[in-house]
Design an enzyme around this catalytic site. Structure first.
Site, PDB file in Angstrom:
ATOM      1  N   ARG A 149       0.834  -1.169  -0.142  1.00  0.00           N
ATOM      2  CA  ARG A 149      -0.124   0.263   0.087  1.00  0.00           C
ATOM      3  C   ARG A 149       0.952   1.154   0.036  1.00  0.00           C
ATOM      4  NH1 ARG A 149      -2.151  -3.599   4.215  1.00  0.00           N
ATOM      5  NH2 ARG A 149      -4.247  -4.326   3.584  1.00  0.00           N
ATOM      6  N   LYS A 173      -2.310  -2.482   8.021  1.00  0.00           N
ATOM      7  CA  LYS A 173      -3.518  -1.768   8.784  1.00  0.00           C
ATOM      8  C   LYS A 173      -3.420  -2.388  10.202  1.00  0.00           C
ATOM      9  CE  LYS A 173      -6.193  -1.205   4.655  1.00  0.00           C
ATOM     10  NZ  LYS A 173      -7.920  -1.628   3.947  1.00  0.00           N
ATOM     11  N   HIS A 246      -2.764   2.492  -5.675  1.00  0.00           N
ATOM     12  CA  HIS A 246      -3.493   1.129  -5.294  1.00  0.00           C
ATOM     13  C   HIS A 246      -3.561   0.291  -6.659  1.00  0.00           C
ATOM     14  CE1 HIS A 246      -5.033  -0.682  -1.935  1.00  0.00           C
ATOM     15  NE2 HIS A 246      -5.864  -1.207  -2.608  1.00  0.00           N
ATOM     16  N   ARG A 249      -0.920  -2.019  -6.953  1.00  0.00           N
ATOM     17  CA  ARG A 249      -1.137  -3.240  -5.983  1.00  0.00           C
ATOM     18  C   ARG A 249      -2.175  -4.163  -6.557  1.00  0.00           C
ATOM     19  NH1 ARG A 249      -1.367  -4.736  -0.204  1.00  0.00           N
ATOM     20  NH2 ARG A 249      -3.383  -4.962   0.503  1.00  0.00           N
ATOM     21  N   HIS A 272      -3.924  -9.035   3.589  1.00  0.00           N
ATOM     22  CA  HIS A 272      -5.514  -8.976   3.912  1.00  0.00           C
ATOM     23  C   HIS A 272      -5.807  -9.867   5.146  1.00  0.00           C
ATOM     24  CE1 HIS A 272      -6.482  -7.816  -0.485  1.00  0.00           C
ATOM     25  NE2 HIS A 272      -5.984  -6.987   0.425  1.00  0.00           N
ATOM     26  N   TYR A 281      -9.535 -10.417  -6.525  1.00  0.00           N
ATOM     27  CA  TYR A 281      -8.732 -10.729  -7.598  1.00  0.00           C
ATOM     28  C   TYR A 281      -9.016 -11.762  -8.715  1.00  0.00           C
ATOM     29  CZ  TYR A 281      -6.491  -6.975  -5.012  1.00  0.00           C
ATOM     30  OH  TYR A 281      -6.179  -5.817  -4.216  1.00  0.00           O
TER      31      TYR A 281
END
Length: 302
Positions: A149, A173, A246, A249, A272, A281
């Site tokens: 990110r 995150k 992004h 990514r 994730h 994806y």
């Protein structure tokens, strides 16, 4: 400020100052509670555009109606505009947030060959020795090569690099730390930047910086500068007016799956928390496969 505190204050503002109806306030409360649930460990000042986009993508993939997505986008806009006006956050991170359309939950993915050509062109420019060109090449190679990110990229310190292993330690995150691998092209770009570019930029700072990627004045590079770099170099490839980091990514994740990578491996690389987020994806890869089939197979004609 914690999300629950900020939400409570904003809802009081809607009811007492703007005098919105109880039903409208309840709808805002529901939308912001859903946002808080998706970002349980973040203060409002830590929430960025990427967090908000992923929140809407998850809502899209669980089947929320388009009207719900539009309302939640409006709720986020109102909430963050109020936070900005009150000085609780420095800038409105929701300003560029758009409700995702059905069937197009991801930004466009760049093709492998156009990306390779763009990065080769950046490498040629960096070879001239300009510190900014060296930095820009390293930033793009790392964004794509490690699928990280933009917040993780700008947060990297020089000590976070492990050049021998071809890996970097990033803080994702929820303050979750992970180690991400990167390939030989990114390693070469980083080596060139660290040896030839970074010292020249660091010399412009008042004190020795710890950041890996430095701005023109020697401080840590900002998110806005990376957005501008990616938009300038990637937008022509994907055929868009503007595109953010992004997209690199997304491209990396899609190319990994196209190349046969295991879904759980891609989940770990991307950081994730949920496999469901990574599964987005697989839809992109399937669409690309079908498009290729329809173009190339002699019996694909309907």
């Amino acid at each position: 400020m914690r999300m629950d505190e900020a939400t409570a204050a904003y809802l009081r503002h809607l009811a007492d100052v703007r005098r919105l109806s109880p039903a409208t306030v309840r709808a805002y409360r529901s939308d912001l509670a859903d946002l808080a649930t998706s970002l349980p460990d973040l203060d409002v000042g830590d929430i960025d555009l990427e967090h908000l986009r992923e929140w809407l993508w998850r809502a899209t993939n669980r089947g929320d109606a388009r009207s719900t997505l539009a309302r939640r986008t409006a709720a986020a806009h109102g909430f963050f505009a109020w936070l900005t006006e009150r000085g609780i956050v420095a800038e409105d991170r929701s300003a560029r947030l758009v409700a995702p359309k059905r069937g197009r939950t991801l930004p466009r993915v760049a093709g492998v060959e156009p990306l390779r050509e763009m990065l080769t062109s950046m490498a040629a420019a960096a070879a001239e020795g300009d510190p900014i060109a060296l930095r820009d090449h390293a930033a793009l190679e790392l964004l794509y090569g490690a699928a990280i990110r933009v917040s993780e990229l700008v947060g990297l310190d020089i000590a976070d690099l492990d050049s021998e292993r071809g890996a970097a330690r990033v803080l994702g995150k929820g303050s979750r730390e992970r180690v991400v691998p990167f390939g030989a092209p990114a390693a070469r770009a980083l080596d060139a930047y660290v040896v030839r570019g970074r010292p020249a930029l660091a010399a412009r700072a008042a004190s020795p910086p710890s950041a890996l990627l430095l701005g023109a004045r020697g401080g840590r590079i900002g998110v806005r500068a990376v957005y501008e770099l990616v938009s300038r170099t990637l937008a022509p490839i994907v055929g868009a007016e503007r595109v953010g980091p992004h997209a690199l990514r997304h491209s990396a994740a899609t190319h990994l799956l196209d190349g046969g990578a295991d879904l759980r491996t891609v989940q770990e690389i991307l950081g994730h928390a949920s496999l469901g987020t990574t599964q987005i994806y697989t839809h992109v890869s399937s669409e690309r496969l079908l498009a290729t089939y329809r173009l190339a197979h002699p019996r694909a004609e309907r």
